[in-house]
Design a protein around this motif. Structure first.
Motif, PDB file in Angstrom:
ATOM      1  N   LEU A 149       0.829  -1.202   0.000  1.00  0.00           N
ATOM      2  CA  LEU A 149       0.000   0.000   0.000  1.00  0.00           C
ATOM      3  C   LEU A 149       0.867   1.256   0.000  1.00  0.00           C
ATOM      4  O   LEU A 149       0.597   2.205  -0.756  1.00  0.00           O
ATOM      5  CB  LEU A 149      -0.924  -0.010   1.218  1.00  0.00           C
ATOM      6  N   LEU A 150       1.904   1.282   0.811  1.00  0.00           N
ATOM      7  CA  LEU A 150       2.801   2.434   0.833  1.00  0.00           C
ATOM      8  C   LEU A 150       3.476   2.641  -0.522  1.00  0.00           C
ATOM      9  O   LEU A 150       3.612   3.774  -1.000  1.00  0.00           O
ATOM     10  CB  LEU A 150       3.860   2.263   1.925  1.00  0.00           C
ATOM     11  N   ASP A 151       3.887   1.541  -1.158  1.00  0.00           N
ATOM     12  CA  ASP A 151       4.510   1.647  -2.486  1.00  0.00           C
ATOM     13  C   ASP A 151       3.525   2.251  -3.489  1.00  0.00           C
ATOM     14  O   ASP A 151       3.909   3.078  -4.327  1.00  0.00           O
ATOM     15  CB  ASP A 151       4.963   0.273  -2.975  1.00  0.00           C
ATOM     16  N   GLU A 152       2.254   1.835  -3.426  1.00  0.00           N
ATOM     17  CA  GLU A 152       1.253   2.341  -4.350  1.00  0.00           C
ATOM     18  C   GLU A 152       0.949   3.817  -4.106  1.00  0.00           C
ATOM     19  O   GLU A 152       0.814   4.601  -5.040  1.00  0.00           O
ATOM     20  CB  GLU A 152      -0.037   1.515  -4.229  1.00  0.00           C
ATOM     21  N   VAL A 153       0.833   4.204  -2.854  1.00  0.00           N
ATOM     22  CA  VAL A 153       0.526   5.597  -2.512  1.00  0.00           C
ATOM     23  C   VAL A 153       1.583   6.535  -3.076  1.00  0.00           C
ATOM     24  O   VAL A 153       1.266   7.636  -3.551  1.00  0.00           O
ATOM     25  CB  VAL A 153       0.413   5.756  -0.980  1.00  0.00           C
ATOM     26  N   ALA A 154       2.825   6.101  -3.059  1.00  0.00           N
ATOM     27  CA  ALA A 154       3.927   6.950  -3.523  1.00  0.00           C
ATOM     28  C   ALA A 154       3.856   7.230  -5.020  1.00  0.00           C
ATOM     29  O   ALA A 154       4.518   8.154  -5.514  1.00  0.00           O
ATOM     30  CB  ALA A 154       5.265   6.301  -3.177  1.00  0.00           C
ATOM     31  N   THR A 155       3.039   6.468  -5.773  1.00  0.00           N
ATOM     32  CA  THR A 155       2.988   6.637  -7.234  1.00  0.00           C
ATOM     33  C   THR A 155       1.685   7.268  -7.721  1.00  0.00           C
ATOM     34  O   THR A 155       1.509   7.439  -8.926  1.00  0.00           O
ATOM     35  CB  THR A 155       3.149   5.273  -7.931  1.00  0.00           C
ATOM     36  N   LEU A 156       0.775   7.644  -6.817  1.00  0.00           N
ATOM     37  CA  LEU A 156      -0.534   8.138  -7.252  1.00  0.00           C
ATOM     38  C   LEU A 156      -0.417   9.504  -7.934  1.00  0.00           C
ATOM     39  O   LEU A 156       0.212  10.412  -7.401  1.00  0.00           O
ATOM     40  CB  LEU A 156      -1.481   8.234  -6.053  1.00  0.00           C
ATOM     41  N   PRO A 157      -1.045   9.685  -9.098  1.00  0.00           N
ATOM     42  CA  PRO A 157      -0.943  10.960  -9.814  1.00  0.00           C
ATOM     43  C   PRO A 157      -1.852  12.029  -9.215  1.00  0.00           C
ATOM     44  O   PRO A 157      -2.961  11.742  -8.765  1.00  0.00           O
ATOM     45  CB  PRO A 157      -1.394  10.603 -11.233  1.00  0.00           C
ATOM     46  N   GLU A 158      -1.391  13.266  -9.235  1.00  0.00           N
ATOM     47  CA  GLU A 158      -2.161  14.391  -8.719  1.00  0.00           C
ATOM     48  C   GLU A 158      -3.234  14.803  -9.715  1.00  0.00           C
ATOM     49  O   GLU A 158      -3.050  14.734 -10.931  1.00  0.00           O
ATOM     50  CB  GLU A 158      -1.239  15.571  -8.429  1.00  0.00           C
ATOM     51  N   LEU A 159      -4.393  15.256  -9.192  1.00  0.00           N
ATOM     52  CA  LEU A 159      -5.480  15.769 -10.019  1.00  0.00           C
ATOM     53  C   LEU A 159      -5.731  17.241  -9.696  1.00  0.00           C
ATOM     54  O   LEU A 159      -5.514  17.667  -8.563  1.00  0.00           O
ATOM     55  CB  LEU A 159      -6.764  14.976  -9.763  1.00  0.00           C
ATOM     56  N   PRO A 160      -6.221  18.020 -10.674  1.00  0.00           N
ATOM     57  CA  PRO A 160      -6.413  19.467 -10.470  1.00  0.00           C
ATOM     58  C   PRO A 160      -7.720  19.793  -9.746  1.00  0.00           C
ATOM     59  O   PRO A 160      -8.548  20.558 -10.233  1.00  0.00           O
ATOM     60  CB  PRO A 160      -6.417  20.006 -11.897  1.00  0.00           C
ATOM     61  N   LEU A 161      -7.923  19.204  -8.565  1.00  0.00           N
ATOM     62  CA  LEU A 161      -9.144  19.453  -7.813  1.00  0.00           C
ATOM     63  C   LEU A 161      -8.887  20.260  -6.550  1.00  0.00           C
ATOM     64  O   LEU A 161      -9.768  20.427  -5.732  1.00  0.00           O
ATOM     65  CB  LEU A 161      -9.830  18.120  -7.457  1.00  0.00           C
ATOM     66  N   GLY A 162      -7.671  20.741  -6.421  1.00  0.00           N
ATOM     67  CA  GLY A 162      -7.365  21.626  -5.309  1.00  0.00           C
ATOM     68  C   GLY A 162      -7.577  23.075  -5.722  1.00  0.00           C
ATOM     69  O   GLY A 162      -7.699  23.403  -6.901  1.00  0.00           O
ATOM     70  N   LEU A 163      -7.622  23.942  -4.731  1.00  0.00           N
ATOM     71  CA  LEU A 163      -7.772  25.366  -5.022  1.00  0.00           C
ATOM     72  C   LEU A 163      -6.847  26.141  -4.079  1.00  0.00           C
ATOM     73  O   LEU A 163      -7.262  26.560  -2.998  1.00  0.00           O
ATOM     74  CB  LEU A 163      -9.220  25.808  -4.834  1.00  0.00           C
ATOM     75  N   PRO A 164      -5.578  26.293  -4.461  1.00  0.00           N
ATOM     76  CA  PRO A 164      -4.637  26.997  -3.578  1.00  0.00           C
ATOM     77  C   PRO A 164      -5.018  28.447  -3.400  1.00  0.00           C
ATOM     78  O   PRO A 164      -5.504  29.095  -4.340  1.00  0.00           O
ATOM     79  CB  PRO A 164      -3.296  26.861  -4.315  1.00  0.00           C
ATOM     80  N   PHE A 165      -4.825  28.948  -2.187  1.00  0.00           N
ATOM     81  CA  PHE A 165      -5.149  30.342  -1.882  1.00  0.00           C
ATOM     82  C   PHE A 165      -3.879  31.144  -1.645  1.00  0.00           C
ATOM     83  O   PHE A 165      -2.968  30.669  -0.967  1.00  0.00           O
ATOM     84  CB  PHE A 165      -6.043  30.430  -0.643  1.00  0.00           C
ATOM     85  N   PRO A 166      -3.800  32.353  -2.207  1.00  0.00           N
ATOM     86  CA  PRO A 166      -2.638  33.201  -1.947  1.00  0.00           C
ATOM     87  C   PRO A 166      -2.640  33.690  -0.508  1.00  0.00           C
ATOM     88  O   PRO A 166      -3.693  33.849   0.109  1.00  0.00           O
ATOM     89  CB  PRO A 166      -2.813  34.364  -2.926  1.00  0.00           C
ATOM     90  N   SER A 167      -1.453  33.918   0.035  1.00  0.00           N
ATOM     91  CA  SER A 167      -1.367  34.452   1.394  1.00  0.00           C
ATOM     92  C   SER A 167      -1.515  35.973   1.406  1.00  0.00           C
ATOM     93  O   SER A 167      -1.894  36.552   2.423  1.00  0.00           O
ATOM     94  CB  SER A 167      -0.022  34.058   2.028  1.00  0.00           C
ATOM     95  N   ASP A 168      -1.222  36.627   0.287  1.00  0.00           N
ATOM     96  CA  ASP A 168      -1.388  38.073   0.203  1.00  0.00           C
ATOM     97  C   ASP A 168      -2.858  38.426   0.426  1.00  0.00           C
ATOM     98  O   ASP A 168      -3.737  37.925  -0.290  1.00  0.00           O
ATOM     99  CB  ASP A 168      -0.942  38.564  -1.181  1.00  0.00           C
ATOM    100  N   PRO A 169      -3.185  39.287   1.392  1.00  0.00           N
ATOM    101  CA  PRO A 169      -4.592  39.570   1.722  1.00  0.00           C
ATOM    102  C   PRO A 169      -5.392  40.122   0.555  1.00  0.00           C
ATOM    103  O   PRO A 169      -6.584  39.808   0.403  1.00  0.00           O
ATOM    104  CB  PRO A 169      -4.484  40.594   2.855  1.00  0.00           C
ATOM    105  N   ARG A 170      -4.774  40.942  -0.278  1.00  0.00           N
ATOM    106  CA  ARG A 170      -5.525  41.536  -1.394  1.00  0.00           C
ATOM    107  C   ARG A 170      -5.886  40.477  -2.435  1.00  0.00           C
ATOM    108  O   ARG A 170      -7.025  40.432  -2.917  1.00  0.00           O
ATOM    109  CB  ARG A 170      -4.711  42.657  -2.029  1.00  0.00           C
ATOM    110  N   LEU A 171      -4.928  39.625  -2.769  1.00  0.00           N
ATOM    111  CA  LEU A 171      -5.208  38.544  -3.711  1.00  0.00           C
ATOM    112  C   LEU A 171      -6.196  37.547  -3.120  1.00  0.00           C
ATOM    113  O   LEU A 171      -7.095  37.060  -3.800  1.00  0.00           O
ATOM    114  CB  LEU A 171      -3.900  37.833  -4.091  1.00  0.00           C
ATOM    115  N   SER A 172      -6.016  37.248  -1.844  1.00  0.00           N
ATOM    116  CA  SER A 172      -6.906  36.296  -1.181  1.00  0.00           C
ATOM    117  C   SER A 172      -8.348  36.796  -1.190  1.00  0.00           C
ATOM    118  O   SER A 172      -9.292  36.020  -1.406  1.00  0.00           O
ATOM    119  CB  SER A 172      -6.445  36.054   0.256  1.00  0.00           C
ATOM    120  N   SER A 173      -8.527  38.098  -0.980  1.00  0.00           N
ATOM    121  CA  SER A 173      -9.866  38.675  -0.984  1.00  0.00           C
ATOM    122  C   SER A 173     -10.521  38.526  -2.352  1.00  0.00           C
ATOM    123  O   SER A 173     -11.711  38.178  -2.459  1.00  0.00           O
ATOM    124  CB  SER A 173      -9.804  40.146  -0.584  1.00  0.00           C
TER     125      SER A 173
END
Length: 272
Positions: A149-173
């Motif tokens: 299971l650990l070996d498999e987890v290390a190979t899982l591909p990332e999907l674009p379902l995240g939404l990163p937020f900027p730390s700059d308050p103006r951009l974040s707003s």
């Protein structure tokens, strides 16, 4: 560690708090747990010393931290590194499998939260892992399951379902206002002008803060809005037009570009 919940007295919350204690005291490389949650259940901000792979077999899970928001549809998973403060909201009835991994067990794993696609083998191994006695010996069949299971987890591909937020308050707003009413027609020049920045300075600042272009971030925000509605059975036409797409075909093209298959086929596959 946990700081409470909107459902402080619910059986699910009490169980979650007790399990966190067991996870922290465990000595095994992997600690695996199944969980069931009712629609709308909310687990308030908490963290753990182990990394977590969170896998909803049914329903949709929304995970939020100061770093961003990640939407996890059924049959996908979310990798959460150790010591990341996060809250969890259940969209629909959720049956979840989680594995908690000691940091040293996967030293080369990503140090950022990310949604990953699961293989059939990984799903089968997680089902098997939660059925095994926890803290069982690392030798024999249990050890083989956990190490594979650990070996498999290390190979899982990332999907674009995240939404990163900027730390700059103006951009974040700006970003927070956008996700309240996402649209495919976001104009970079409008955002740049609102912050008295040139287009070039704005695009550089946005990529520096989020790691992605504003165009990709906009598509991710629209996808984040659409996925729970589509998972609940809402028609593609209704979702596409509500989001402001000029046609269903334009929405379908974006969806296929981001996730590799049109919406109808995507949800048929994840339901199977």
């Amino acid at each position: 560690m946990p700081t409470g919940s909107r459902n402080d007295q619910s059986p699910e919350t009490r169980l979650h708090l007790s399990r966190l204690g067991l996870i922290e005291s465990s000595s095994g490389l992997v600690y695996a747990l199944p969980s069931d949650y009712p629609p709308g259940h909310f687990i308030d901000t908490h963290c753990h010393s182990r990394a977590q792979l969170l896998y909803p077999r049914t329903g949709v899970v929304l995970v939020t931290s100061t770093l961003g928001r990640w939407m996890v549809p059924a049959e996908h998973a979310l990798w959460i590194p150790p010591q990341i403060d996060h809250s969890v909201e259940m969209l629909g009835e959720v049956h979840m499998l989680s594995i908690y991994v000691l940091p040293d067990a996967l030293p080369n794993m990503a140090e950022t939260v990310r949604v990953v696609a699961l293989t059939d083998l990984t799903r089968a191994l997680m089902v098997e892992a939660v059925a095994l006695p926890q803290n069982s010996a690392s030798e024999g069949r249990a050890g083989l399951v956990m190490h594979l299971l650990l070996d498999e987890v290390a190979t899982l591909p990332e999907l674009p379902l995240g939404l990163p937020f900027p730390s700059d308050p103006r951009l974040s707003s700006l970003c927070r206002r956008f996700i309240e009413s996402p649209s495919p027609h976001l104009v970079i020049d409008d955002w740049a002008e609102s912050l008295a920045m040139s287009r070039r300075a704005f695009t550089r600042a946005f990529r520096r803060e989020t790691g992605v272009s504003l165009s990709l971030w906009r598509q991710q925000a629209c996808l984040l809005n659409a996925m729970p509605r589509l998972a609940a059975g809402e028609q593609v036409t209704s979702v596409a037009l509500d989001l402001g797409y000029d046609s269903v075909a334009a929405f379908t093209t974006m969806f296929k570009r981001m996730l590799g298959t049109p919406p109808k086929q995507y949800f048929q596959r994840t339901a199977g």
